[in-house]
Write an enzyme that holds these catalytic residues in place. Structure first.
Site, PDB file in Angstrom:
ATOM      1  N   LYS A 151       0.846  -1.184   0.000  1.00  0.00           N
ATOM      2  CA  LYS A 151       0.000   0.000   0.000  1.00  0.00           C
ATOM      3  C   LYS A 151       0.884   1.238   0.000  1.00  0.00           C
ATOM      4  CE  LYS A 151       0.664   1.864   3.359  1.00  0.00           C
ATOM      5  NZ  LYS A 151       1.925   2.402   3.967  1.00  0.00           N
ATOM      6  N   TYR A 236      -4.593   4.025   6.208  1.00  0.00           N
ATOM      7  CA  TYR A 236      -5.083   3.074   7.219  1.00  0.00           C
ATOM      8  C   TYR A 236      -6.332   3.619   7.909  1.00  0.00           C
ATOM      9  CZ  TYR A 236      -0.664   0.476   7.041  1.00  0.00           C
ATOM     10  OH  TYR A 236       0.410  -0.274   6.652  1.00  0.00           O
TER      11      TYR A 236
HETATM   12  P1  NAD Z   1      12.350   1.541   2.535  1.00  0.00           P
HETATM   13  O1  NAD Z   1      12.822   2.893   2.156  1.00  0.00           O
HETATM   14  O2  NAD Z   1      12.869   0.966   3.799  1.00  0.00           O
HETATM   15  O3  NAD Z   1      12.691   0.513   1.357  1.00  0.00           O
HETATM   16  C1  NAD Z   1      12.528   0.817   0.011  1.00  0.00           C
HETATM   17  C2  NAD Z   1      13.324  -0.146  -0.831  1.00  0.00           C
HETATM   18  O4  NAD Z   1      13.207   0.267  -2.199  1.00  0.00           O
HETATM   19  C3  NAD Z   1      14.827  -0.137  -0.505  1.00  0.00           C
HETATM   20  O5  NAD Z   1      15.318  -1.445  -0.548  1.00  0.00           O
HETATM   21  C4  NAD Z   1      15.433   0.673  -1.636  1.00  0.00           C
HETATM   22  O6  NAD Z   1      16.764   0.286  -1.930  1.00  0.00           O
HETATM   23  C5  NAD Z   1      14.515   0.310  -2.784  1.00  0.00           C
HETATM   24  N1  NAD Z   1      14.522   1.296  -3.850  1.00  0.00           N
HETATM   25  C6  NAD Z   1      14.610   1.012  -5.164  1.00  0.00           C
HETATM   26  N2  NAD Z   1      14.612   2.119  -5.899  1.00  0.00           N
HETATM   27  C7  NAD Z   1      14.548   3.152  -5.033  1.00  0.00           C
HETATM   28  C8  NAD Z   1      14.545   4.568  -5.206  1.00  0.00           C
HETATM   29  N3  NAD Z   1      14.578   5.133  -6.411  1.00  0.00           N
HETATM   30  N4  NAD Z   1      14.476   5.328  -4.104  1.00  0.00           N
HETATM   31  C9  NAD Z   1      14.396   4.774  -2.875  1.00  0.00           C
HETATM   32  N5  NAD Z   1      14.405   3.439  -2.653  1.00  0.00           N
HETATM   33  C10 NAD Z   1      14.477   2.637  -3.732  1.00  0.00           C
HETATM   34  O7  NAD Z   1      10.765   1.582   2.517  1.00  0.00           O
HETATM   35  P2  NAD Z   1       9.772   0.563   3.235  1.00  0.00           P
HETATM   36  O8  NAD Z   1       9.399   1.104   4.557  1.00  0.00           O
HETATM   37  O9  NAD Z   1      10.269  -0.814   3.152  1.00  0.00           O
HETATM   38  O10 NAD Z   1       8.473   0.757   2.308  1.00  0.00           O
HETATM   39  C11 NAD Z   1       8.356   0.133   1.047  1.00  0.00           C
HETATM   40  C12 NAD Z   1       6.883   0.035   0.686  1.00  0.00           C
HETATM   41  O11 NAD Z   1       6.213  -0.749   1.659  1.00  0.00           O
HETATM   42  C13 NAD Z   1       6.140   1.365   0.644  1.00  0.00           C
HETATM   43  O12 NAD Z   1       5.223   1.374  -0.407  1.00  0.00           O
HETATM   44  C14 NAD Z   1       5.414   1.420   1.955  1.00  0.00           C
HETATM   45  O13 NAD Z   1       4.213   2.168   1.902  1.00  0.00           O
HETATM   46  C15 NAD Z   1       5.125  -0.037   2.219  1.00  0.00           C
HETATM   47  N6  NAD Z   1       5.038  -0.361   3.643  1.00  0.00           N
HETATM   48  C16 NAD Z   1       3.966  -1.051   4.085  1.00  0.00           C
HETATM   49  C17 NAD Z   1       3.846  -1.369   5.405  1.00  0.00           C
HETATM   50  C18 NAD Z   1       2.656  -2.159   5.881  1.00  0.00           C
HETATM   51  O14 NAD Z   1       2.467  -2.268   7.082  1.00  0.00           O
HETATM   52  N7  NAD Z   1       1.859  -2.730   4.998  1.00  0.00           N
HETATM   53  C19 NAD Z   1       4.816  -0.975   6.309  1.00  0.00           C
HETATM   54  C20 NAD Z   1       5.923  -0.296   5.834  1.00  0.00           C
HETATM   55  C21 NAD Z   1       6.027   0.007   4.492  1.00  0.00           C
END
Ligand code: NAD
Length: 390
Positions: A151, A236
């Site tokens: 999401k 949410y």
């Molecule tokens: P994060 O920043 O920790 O991770 C992002 C990942 O994408 C990294 O591995 C990064 O290297 C990669 N990436 C690839 N291209 C990129 C770019 N151009 N810029 C930045 N990063 C890039 O983020 P996250 O917290 O893991 O979130 C990722 C997704 O998951 C989001 O869409 C977020 O909304 C979702 N999320 C959902 C929940 C949930 O409870 N359902 C919780 C956290 C995050």
């Protein structure tokens, strides 16, 4: 400590011979005059003794994939961590050492499409920044895989439609990472609200926000995040109101409430909105990256029920006018991925569907539109009519 080797045991098959007699006697018709020899077919039938576990590949090994999804995949019954897609070379060995992922199941963003040839991978789970969700979900579906996308589903309704179309065209299932549809605290909120256990709901408030320290991250950048806390966490609160009310909202008015406009130059820092439901309830919402706030509260004719904290991974607490409710928590991510795997294995419908993700994106676009028009009340007629009833 995580289990090192996650590949499931090979399917054990037991073979037996099934005989089908086409003789008239077998039909019990009592016809005896015919003297032609009975015709028999012999089939060899394979019976799976071990239920098949589906292989999942995670795309984007950031916080959520590393700290929630991969550990959850050590607990799942119907799927396992089979592969990874990462743009960071160093992560390959770390993940291989930790989870025993074979060389052949490691991909980067360039060779991602060749995952089509890999039979170990049944499901691809996209965990990238929001603006990358559409591309990687569409490419995954085109590679012939079932898809889970985090999401918010994407950053526009148009993208959501393209993702749904790509999965339909490939005849593959699609789910959005709405894990709260698969965990007992939020399911109980749905039940109390939708079944009107304490009478019809008369008021509802929902909020989700946290104070973001690092404003250099993608969540503060419009091109990658698509928007501010509304897409990240406000979604949410929006979802919580809909599944607790068991109704779709009919109108919205919104206003941006960012405190530090200098810090939040690309996306909003805070936003508040109100949605009216067909029953007449006007629900109030807050979302922010400038403060910690988290609740889903409903007032009903004969009492109240509320969840606070309401959306995080553990420590949820549901209180009603009768007191704190005794509910056994589950691992949200494992529960969601197992449910989706069962949908794939059994051919059943997905609750947290792409259509539900597109519905929410429709509301999000309207919330931003209302805020941009100084709080104009906008009709929500025309939203995808997707409602999960318990
Ligand atoms: P994060 O920043 O920790 O991770 C992002 C990942 O994408 C990294 O591995 C990064 O290297 C990669 N990436 C690839 N291209 C990129 C770019 N151009 N810029 C930045 N990063 C890039 O983020 P996250 O917290 O893991 O979130 C990722 C997704 O998951 C989001 O869409 C977020 O909304 C979702 N999320 C959902 C929940 C949930 O409870 N359902 C919780 C956290 C995050």
């Amino acid at each position: 400590m995580n289990k090192k080797h996650t590949a499931p045991p090979k399917i054990k098959r037991r073979y037996f011979v099934k005989q089908t007699s086409l003789g008239l006697g077998a039909l019990g018709l009592g016809i005896t005059a015919c003297s032609a020899p009975e015709k028999k077919t012999v089939d060899v039938v394979a019976v799976d003794e071990t239920p098949r576990k589906l292989g999942v590949a995670l795309v984007g090994l950031g916080n959520y994939a590393t700290n929630q999804l991969a550990p959850a995949l050590q607990e799942t019954e119907h799927c396992y961590l089979a592969g990874i897609v990462t743009g960071t070379k160093e992560k390959e060995k770390i993940w291989q050492d930790k989870y025993g992922i074979p060389d052949g199941n490691i991909y980067n963003y360039d060779n991602y499409d060749s995952i089509a040839e890999n039979d170990d991978i049944d499901i691809i789970y996209v965990v990238l920044p929001n603006s990358m969700h559409a591309e990687y979900t569409i490419r995954g579906a085109q590679a012939g895989k079932h898809m889970i996308c985090e999401k918010p589903m994407a950053i526009s309704v148009a993208e959501c439609q393209q993702m749904i179309d790509a999965c339909k065209q490939a005849n593959k299932k699609l789910s959005i990472g709405y894990r709260l549809h698969y965990e007992p605290f939020n399911l109980e909120m749905m039940r109390l609200g939708q079944k009107q256990v304490f009478g019809p709901i008369t008021g509802l408030e929902a909020a989700f926000g946290f104070k973001m320290g690092n404003l250099e991250q993608w969540r503060a950048k419009k091109a990658l995040a698509g928007g501010g806390p509304l897409l990240g966490v406000g979604i949410y609160a929006l979802q919580g109101s809909i599944y607790t009310m068991g109704q779709l909202p009919v109108s919205v008015t919104a206003k941006e409430t960012t405190k530090d406009k200098n810090a939040w130059s690309e996306v909003e820092g805070s936003l508040e909105w109100e949605m009216e439901f067909p029953s007449g309830v006007k629900a109030q919402y807050i979302t922010t990256y400038e403060d910690s706030i988290q609740y889903l509260k409903a007032k009903a004719e004969n009492g109240f029920f509320e969840l606070s904290p309401s959306y995080i991974y553990d420590g949820l607490e549901l209180t009603t006018h009768e007191g704190i409710q005794d509910i056994q928590p589950v691992n949200h991510q494992a529960s969601h991925m197992d449910a989706f795997s069962k949908n794939v294995l059994d051919g059943t419908a997905v609750i947290a569907s792409g259509e539900m993700g597109m519905r929410d994106m429709y509301y999000i676009e309207k919330i931003y539109e209302s805020a941009a028009k100084g709080g104009e009340v906008l009709s929500l007629v025309g939203a995808p009519e997707v409602l999960h009833k318990v």
